[in-house]
Design a protein around this motif. Structure first.
Motif, PDB file in Angstrom:
ATOM      1  N   UNK A 661     -18.722  -5.451 -12.787  1.00  0.00           N
ATOM      2  CA  UNK A 661     -18.304  -6.818 -12.509  1.00  0.00           C
ATOM      3  C   UNK A 661     -17.489  -6.896 -11.232  1.00  0.00           C
ATOM      4  N   UNK A 662     -16.857  -8.046 -11.034  1.00  0.00           N
ATOM      5  CA  UNK A 662     -16.081  -8.298  -9.836  1.00  0.00           C
ATOM      6  C   UNK A 662     -14.625  -7.916 -10.022  1.00  0.00           C
ATOM      7  N   UNK A 663     -14.047  -7.340  -9.007  1.00  0.00           N
ATOM      8  CA  UNK A 663     -12.634  -6.981  -8.956  1.00  0.00           C
ATOM      9  C   UNK A 663     -12.081  -7.547  -7.631  1.00  0.00           C
ATOM     10  N   UNK A 664     -10.810  -7.799  -7.617  1.00  0.00           N
ATOM     11  CA  UNK A 664     -10.157  -8.250  -6.385  1.00  0.00           C
ATOM     12  C   UNK A 664      -9.216  -7.163  -5.865  1.00  0.00           C
ATOM     13  N   UNK A 665      -8.885  -7.272  -4.548  1.00  0.00           N
ATOM     14  CA  UNK A 665      -7.950  -6.282  -3.978  1.00  0.00           C
ATOM     15  C   UNK A 665      -6.998  -6.966  -3.016  1.00  0.00           C
ATOM     16  N   UNK A 666      -5.898  -6.226  -2.787  1.00  0.00           N
ATOM     17  CA  UNK A 666      -4.894  -6.682  -1.829  1.00  0.00           C
ATOM     18  C   UNK A 666      -4.479  -5.486  -0.972  1.00  0.00           C
ATOM     19  N   UNK A 667      -4.615  -5.649   0.358  1.00  0.00           N
ATOM     20  CA  UNK A 667      -4.300  -4.560   1.296  1.00  0.00           C
ATOM     21  C   UNK A 667      -3.051  -4.914   2.087  1.00  0.00           C
ATOM     22  N   UNK A 668      -2.108  -3.965   2.150  1.00  0.00           N
ATOM     23  CA  UNK A 668      -0.932  -4.062   3.017  1.00  0.00           C
ATOM     24  C   UNK A 668      -0.769  -2.704   3.708  1.00  0.00           C
ATOM     25  N   UNK A 669      -0.729  -2.694   5.081  1.00  0.00           N
ATOM     26  CA  UNK A 669      -0.623  -1.414   5.813  1.00  0.00           C
ATOM     27  C   UNK A 669       0.053  -1.637   7.171  1.00  0.00           C
ATOM     28  N   UNK A 670       0.732  -0.581   7.627  1.00  0.00           N
ATOM     29  CA  UNK A 670       1.349  -0.582   8.962  1.00  0.00           C
ATOM     30  C   UNK A 670       0.925   0.704   9.681  1.00  0.00           C
ATOM     31  N   UNK A 671       0.241   0.546  10.831  1.00  0.00           N
ATOM     32  CA  UNK A 671      -0.215   1.708  11.609  1.00  0.00           C
ATOM     33  C   UNK A 671       0.935   2.250  12.469  1.00  0.00           C
ATOM     34  N   UNK A 672       0.794   3.492  12.856  1.00  0.00           N
ATOM     35  CA  UNK A 672       1.846   4.103  13.669  1.00  0.00           C
ATOM     36  C   UNK A 672       2.016   3.413  15.023  1.00  0.00           C
ATOM     37  N   UNK A 673       0.962   2.740  15.451  1.00  0.00           N
ATOM     38  CA  UNK A 673       1.087   2.024  16.721  1.00  0.00           C
ATOM     39  C   UNK A 673       1.767   0.675  16.561  1.00  0.00           C
ATOM     40  N   UNK A 674       2.210   0.349  15.289  1.00  0.00           N
ATOM     41  CA  UNK A 674       2.926  -0.884  15.023  1.00  0.00           C
ATOM     42  C   UNK A 674       2.051  -2.012  14.520  1.00  0.00           C
ATOM     43  N   UNK A 675       0.762  -1.789  14.501  1.00  0.00           N
ATOM     44  CA  UNK A 675      -0.139  -2.853  14.072  1.00  0.00           C
ATOM     45  C   UNK A 675      -0.030  -3.044  12.554  1.00  0.00           C
ATOM     46  N   UNK A 676       0.078  -4.314  12.115  1.00  0.00           N
ATOM     47  CA  UNK A 676       0.225  -4.651  10.682  1.00  0.00           C
ATOM     48  C   UNK A 676      -1.107  -5.184  10.162  1.00  0.00           C
ATOM     49  N   UNK A 677      -1.506  -4.665   8.982  1.00  0.00           N
ATOM     50  CA  UNK A 677      -2.756  -5.091   8.350  1.00  0.00           C
ATOM     51  C   UNK A 677      -2.431  -5.743   7.000  1.00  0.00           C
TER      52      UNK A 677
END
Length: 687
Positions: A661-677
């Motif tokens: 079935x369907x599942x949902x997700x949530x992504x939070x990340x910070x790269x070493x170059x400072x970029x926020x995802x």
């Protein structure tokens, strides 16, 4: 009765009768024309002559008695003085050449004019005395014989003729001693000189050990090598009865040691004057003499003493002096030993050195010398050398004298091309400036003064920098923006500039696509070609090499990897020479920003078929300071949390297969170059 003779001729300008002189600057069309003037073309001595520059020539200088000297000699003897007091009295008139040298628009100018010098009203003439009772006088057609009439006095005999009677020959029987006088007369008395023609006393000639001096017996007065392959011969003698073939002169030439065939003159049927003779063996001595079969006395043929060349073979530079080498003037006449008082020769010699077309120095040498080392030089200056032999003696009881001048050799070290450097190469530093390296010990005997860096700019190879002799690296301070082409040379302490090394070019590297680099292929080595390349991966913080990829010399592109980089990837190219040389050359360093890209799958199928069995992130998954991916079921409950972008989910919950079935997700990340995802999304689990 056997007759003996003396042949006499007044002083006159021999070159008027001779052929063109190869060294004469007045006739050289390669010079620009100058110009000057003076008030009178014919003067009675003594008189001051003043010249006026009429052609706008800059820095005019003058030679008041030009004798066919070379350009270098003229530069040394010419004076800025524009006037001269002609006060040396002459027995017969002369023509003197005045030469002007100057410059116009950066080019050398030459101008020449003749001036007639008369001490009295004597014309050009000659006489022959035949023992015991005969006198012959010849007055030729000559540009100086422009008188309206002539008066010839021989003792009590007086003869008057007009210019229409020239050429004139008079043979007269007389008792010796006798006084003679030949005088020219103008109808316009303003043309005449104040002084009368001189009276000359002639005596009965004597032949043998106590011979009467025959000053104007046929004689070679000067022989000069105007070049190593041309001799200019000036000889004097009596004026001739041109209707009598026996009275003409023949010139004979032979290489020393060879035989002379008197039936075949080298130049036949000539008058006294100046003649050129080609020299075939430029390292050998050639000897010359003149002869005629007969004269008005009807006696045996007249022959001059011989005069010989003595070529200056070389002026070799040997730090820091010039070694001169020449052929010694012969110490025998016609190859025969000296026999006093019948026939013998003596000579002295000297070296003439012209320094920087200004200073003339006479260097005496012993007559037997044929080598000389001039160590008193400034090697930055130009030097010209000639060897002059002054020769005198007696031939067949007749005294003679003459001068033999060698060819001139000039040495200007600024015109010498020094040996080029053995090697040079360019490499680009990590700060992206080109460093040009070179071997600073050329195979050259003279010390280096300066090294010079050349660079192609706007199609021209220009000097852009210099270094003193102790250094061996240039730095082109202009930041690299393209491949640059260079060469290197030097100047030694004697002003000789070297040949340049072969052009060589810096390697220029640039990005061709997001993950592709390309570089120029011209060799950075002056001596070698490129043998191989390496792509160097440079640490973005320490600038140390962290990886390298070897490539064939024919390749000039590369697909790069960003796996070892966080934010900026650095690359450069290293080229290795194809010889045993250890030289290496580096390109400029380029930086490519690392692109962070995460790809989250929308579907995965954990059915153990080894195809898409895991939920995993794709793309650039390294170098994150913080990472959190939370997965929720359809009730909003968190069932999985991934804390590293390389973590995976196999589709099981607590060891059991999770429902499809369907599942949902949530992504939070910070790269070493400072970029926020930050991202929200859904995924589907299928079995």
């Amino acid at each position: 009765m056997k007759l003996y003779k003396i042949i006499l001729i007044g002083l006159f300008e021999i070159s008027l009768f001779g052929q063109a002189y190869a060294q004469n600057l007045c006739n050289d069309p390669s010079f620009e024309k100058g110009g000057f003037d003076f008030s009178e073309a014919s003067i009675c001595l003594p008189k001051l002559v003043t010249l006026t520059n009429t052609s706008g020539v800059q820095n005019p200088k003058y030679v008041f008695d030009y004798q066919d000297e070379s350009l270098e000699t003229v530069k040394a003897i010419a004076s800025s003085q524009n006037s001269k007091n002609f006060n040396t009295l002459k027995q017969q008139p002369e023509i003197s050449t005045i030469l002007q040298i100057g410059e116009k628009s950066g080019k050398i100018t030459i101008a020449c004019k003749n001036i007639v010098l008369r001490s009295n009203n004597s014309p050009i003439y000659s006489y022959t005395v035949c023992a015991p009772y005969t006198l012959g006088i010849n007055i030729p057609v000559h540009e100086l014989n422009d008188f309206d009439s002539y008066e010839i006095t021989m003792g009590a005999i007086v003869i008057n003729i007009t210019k229409a009677d020239l050429p004139y020959q008079k043979i007269q029987t007389l008792a010796f001693p006798v006084n003679i006088k030949v005088e020219g007369k103008y109808t316009d008395l303003s043309k005449s000189c104040i002084n009368p023609s001189p009276t000359i006393q002639l005596v009965t000639p004597i032949f043998g050990p106590n011979a009467t001096t025959s000053q104007f017996h046929p004689a070679i007065k000067k022989i000069e090598l105007t070049s190593k392959s041309n001799a200019s011969i000036t000889f004097s003698g009596a004026f001739l009865d041109t209707s009598n073939d026996n009275e003409v002169y023949n010139l004979f030439a032979y290489k020393i040691g060879a035989l002379v065939n008197l039936n075949f003159p080298n130049i036949a049927n000539i008058k006294p004057g100046k003649y050129n003779y080609p020299i075939t063996d430029t390292t050998s001595t050639y000897c010359f003499f003149v002869q005629r079969k007969n004269n008005i006395c009807g006696v045996f043929s007249e022959r001059s003493a011989e005069m010989c060349t003595h070529p200056l073979n070389s002026a070799t530079f040997k730090p820091y002096e010039y070694d001169l080498d020449w052929e010694k003037y012969p110490n025998k006449l016609f190859g025969q030993n000296n026999v006093y008082p019948f026939s013998y020769i003596t000579s002295t010699q000297k070296i003439i050195r012209i320094e920087a077309t200004q200073n003339i120095l006479e260097i005496p040498t012993l007559f037997q010398d044929k080598k000389y080392t001039d160590s008193n030089i400034d090697c930055k200056k130009k030097y010209c050398y000639q060897v002059i032999s002054n020769v005198s003696g007696v031939y067949n009881f007749t005294p003679f004298s003459g001068q033999s001048i060698s060819n001139q050799i000039c040495k200007d070290r600024s015109e010498i091309i020094a040996e080029k450097l053995s090697d040079a190469w360019v490499s680009t530093s990590l700060t992206n400036t080109n460093e040009i390296n070179f071997e600073n010990k050329p195979n050259w005997p003279v010390d280096v003064e300066k090294f010079y860096l050349y660079k192609v700019q706007n199609g021209n190879l220009d000097i852009i920098d210099s270094l003193d002799k102790s250094q061996n690296q240039f730095i082109d301070k202009i930041p690299v923006s393209k491949s640059e082409k260079y060469s290197v040379g030097y100047q030694d302490i004697c002003n000789s500039k070297s040949a340049l090394v072969n052009n060589f070019s810096s390697i220029f590297l640039e990005k061709n696509a997001s993950d592709k680099i390309i570089w120029t292929k011209e060799s950075p080595f002056s001596l070698d070609k490129i043998g191989a390349y390496e792509v160097e991966y440079i640490d973005e913080k320490s600038d140390l090499v962290i990886d390298q990829v070897s490539l064939n010399k024919s390749v000039n592109t590369h697909i790069v990897s960003f796996d070892k980089y966080d934010s900026d990837a650095k690359f450069r190219i290293k080229a290795k020479a194809d010889s045993t040389s250890i030289h290496e050359s580096y390109s400029n360093t380029i930086t490519i920003p690392v692109i962070v890209a995460l790809f989250i799958p929308e579907v995965f199928t954990p059915n153990a078929d080894n195809n898409n069995d895991l939920f995993e992130l794709k793309g650039k998954t390294s170098n994150f300071d913080f990472f959190q991916l939370q997965i929720y079921n359809r009730f909003g409950e968190k069932i999985i949390e991934l804390k590293n972008p390389t973590d995976t989910w196999d589709g099981n919950l607590q060891g059991k297969p999770a429902p499809v079935g369907l599942y949902s997700y949530k992504l939070s990340a910070i790269h070493k170059n400072g970029e926020v995802f930050s991202s929200l999304g859904a995924l589907e689990l299928i079995r």
